[in-house]
Design a protein around this motif. Structure first.
Motif, PDB file in Angstrom:
ATOM      1  N   VAL A  43       0.862  -1.228  -0.048  1.00 10.69           N
ATOM      2  CA  VAL A  43       0.025   0.056   0.093  1.00 10.69           C
ATOM      3  C   VAL A  43       0.997   1.305  -0.032  1.00 10.69           C
ATOM      4  N   ALA A  44       0.725   1.940  -1.165  1.00  5.12           N
ATOM      5  CA  ALA A  44       1.510   3.357  -1.346  1.00  5.12           C
ATOM      6  C   ALA A  44       0.753   4.605  -1.003  1.00  5.12           C
ATOM      7  N   MET A  45       1.018   5.486  -0.215  1.00  6.86           N
ATOM      8  CA  MET A  45       0.166   6.513   0.266  1.00  6.86           C
ATOM      9  C   MET A  45       0.687   7.842   0.077  1.00  6.86           C
ATOM     10  N   GLU A  46       0.132   8.951  -0.370  1.00  5.47           N
ATOM     11  CA  GLU A  46       0.979  10.271  -0.644  1.00  5.47           C
ATOM     12  C   GLU A  46      -0.390  11.193  -0.064  1.00  5.47           C
ATOM     13  N   PHE A  47       0.091  12.105   0.928  1.00  5.31           N
ATOM     14  CA  PHE A  47      -0.784  12.811   1.667  1.00  5.31           C
ATOM     15  C   PHE A  47      -0.460  14.362   1.496  1.00  5.31           C
ATOM     16  N   HIS A  48      -1.175  15.334   1.329  1.00  4.55           N
ATOM     17  CA  HIS A  48      -1.162  16.721   1.082  1.00  4.55           C
ATOM     18  C   HIS A  48      -2.087  17.397   2.084  1.00  4.55           C
ATOM     19  N   LEU A  81      -0.236   5.040  10.366  1.00  3.27           N
ATOM     20  CA  LEU A  81      -1.416   4.257  10.862  1.00  3.27           C
ATOM     21  C   LEU A  81      -1.978   4.812  12.287  1.00  3.27           C
ATOM     22  N   ASP A  82      -1.574   5.698  12.698  1.00  2.00           N
ATOM     23  CA  ASP A  82      -2.176   6.406  13.627  1.00  2.00           C
ATOM     24  C   ASP A  82      -3.419   7.721  13.103  1.00  2.00           C
ATOM     25  N   ASP A  88      -7.231  -4.217  11.903  1.00  2.00           N
ATOM     26  CA  ASP A  88      -6.378  -5.210  12.572  1.00  2.00           C
ATOM     27  C   ASP A  88      -6.061  -6.494  11.776  1.00  2.00           C
ATOM     28  N   ALA A  89      -7.246  -6.824  11.136  1.00  2.00           N
ATOM     29  CA  ALA A  89      -7.076  -8.198  10.585  1.00  2.00           C
ATOM     30  C   ALA A  89      -6.415  -8.122   9.217  1.00  2.00           C
ATOM     31  N   ALA A  90      -6.181  -6.922   8.773  1.00  2.00           N
ATOM     32  CA  ALA A  90      -5.258  -6.565   7.368  1.00  2.00           C
ATOM     33  C   ALA A  90      -3.653  -6.818   7.977  1.00  2.00           C
ATOM     34  N   SER A  91      -3.298  -6.719   9.067  1.00  2.00           N
ATOM     35  CA  SER A  91      -2.023  -6.788   9.626  1.00  2.00           C
ATOM     36  C   SER A  91      -0.985  -5.787   8.641  1.00  2.00           C
ATOM     37  N   CYS A  92      -1.410  -4.666   8.771  1.00  2.00           N
ATOM     38  CA  CYS A  92      -0.400  -3.712   8.335  1.00  2.00           C
ATOM     39  C   CYS A  92       0.599  -3.196   9.209  1.00  2.00           C
ATOM     40  N   SER A  93       1.747  -3.010   8.669  1.00  2.00           N
ATOM     41  CA  SER A  93       2.826  -2.284   9.111  1.00  2.00           C
ATOM     42  C   SER A  93       3.628  -1.284   8.116  1.00  2.00           C
ATOM     43  N   VAL A  94       4.093  -0.363   8.744  1.00  2.00           N
ATOM     44  CA  VAL A  94       4.731   0.759   8.057  1.00  2.00           C
ATOM     45  C   VAL A  94       6.215   0.448   7.642  1.00  2.00           C
ATOM     46  N   THR A 146       3.026  -2.710   4.180  1.00  2.00           N
ATOM     47  CA  THR A 146       2.955  -3.777   3.828  1.00  2.00           C
ATOM     48  C   THR A 146       1.814  -4.397   4.842  1.00  2.00           C
ATOM     49  N   CYS A 147       0.753  -4.952   3.884  1.00  2.00           N
ATOM     50  CA  CYS A 147      -0.406  -5.621   4.554  1.00  2.00           C
ATOM     51  C   CYS A 147      -0.311  -6.979   4.558  1.00  2.00           C
ATOM     52  N   ASP A 148      -0.167  -7.894   5.381  1.00  2.00           N
ATOM     53  CA  ASP A 148      -0.087  -9.302   5.313  1.00  2.00           C
ATOM     54  C   ASP A 148      -1.219  -9.951   4.777  1.00  2.00           C
ATOM     55  N   ASN A 149      -2.598  -9.247   5.125  1.00  2.00           N
ATOM     56  CA  ASN A 149      -3.639  -9.978   4.490  1.00  2.00           C
ATOM     57  C   ASN A 149      -4.598  -8.691   4.210  1.00  2.00           C
TER      58      ASN A 149
END
Length: 196
Positions: A43-48, A81-82, A88-94, A146-149
């Motif tokens: 997952v790639a994100m860009e925020f302004h 992620l804050d 939670d079930a998606a198991s995402c990490s930065v 990265t989202c494991d699920n």
């Protein structure tokens, strides 16, 4: 993996293409922009977001209090992620996160930098002088998750609104293998439904 890289490149290109026609002074207070590309577990994100939405002001910070406010905002924006909570079930990490404050002058310099390969006009003294002239500021952040699920990635809750009271809306562009979609997420309904 190749398709993943192409989607990530696409989400990176969309803001760059829009950048040519978009000026910092054209931003709308209360309205941020979020680009999201989801492909497989990536997952790639860009925020302004306008400076006023994040710190309550857009003038060049000089006081210790204003500088501390900006530093705190950058730290908060560096924790995606804050701000944008995934199930939670998606198991995402930065895997990567960076945030910074840009001024109109920084934006203009960025354009000059692309026009001239050798441009050494970015020293701290010059940066401070240009900030005094800047009328608008904008926070910019980029994230890689990265989202494991990924199948469990059904929604995003925008805790962003509770952290930044001046923020009213986020315009979202979502790019997945299924195509591109555009959403508006508002303070009153801070959940983006991603479907299945």
């Amino acid at each position: 993996m190749k398709q993943s890289l192409s989607l990530i490149a696409l989400v990176a290109a969309v803001p760059a293409l829009a950048e040519d026609s978009r000026q910092l002074d054209a931003h709308e207070h209360g309205v941020g922009e979020l680009n999201i590309a989801i492909d497989g577990t990536t997952v790639a994100m860009e925020f302004h977001a306008p400076g006023a939405d994040i710190v309550g002001f857009e003038y060049a910070a000089e006081s210790d209090a204003d500088l501390a406010t900006i530093d705190a905002a950058i730290a908060t924006l560096g924790a995606p992620l804050d701000l944008f909570e995934m199930p939670d079930a998606a198991s995402c990490s930065v895997t990567e996160a960076q945030a910074k404050l840009e001024s109109e002058e920084d934006h203009d310099k960025h354009g000059e930098e692309h026009a001239e390969d050798e441009h050494d006009d970015h020293g701290e003294e010059n940066h401070a002088e240009h900030d005094d002239e800047a009328g608008h500021t904008e926070f910019h952040a980029e994230y890689m998750l990265t989202c494991d699920n990924p199948d469990a990635l059904t929604e995003v809750t925008f805790a962003y609104f509770s952290l930044f009271p001046n923020a009213k809306e986020v315009e979202v562009q979502l790019i997945t293998e299924s195509g591109a979609q555009v959403f508006e997420v508002e303070r009153d309904t801070p959940i983006l439904e991603l479907g299945s």
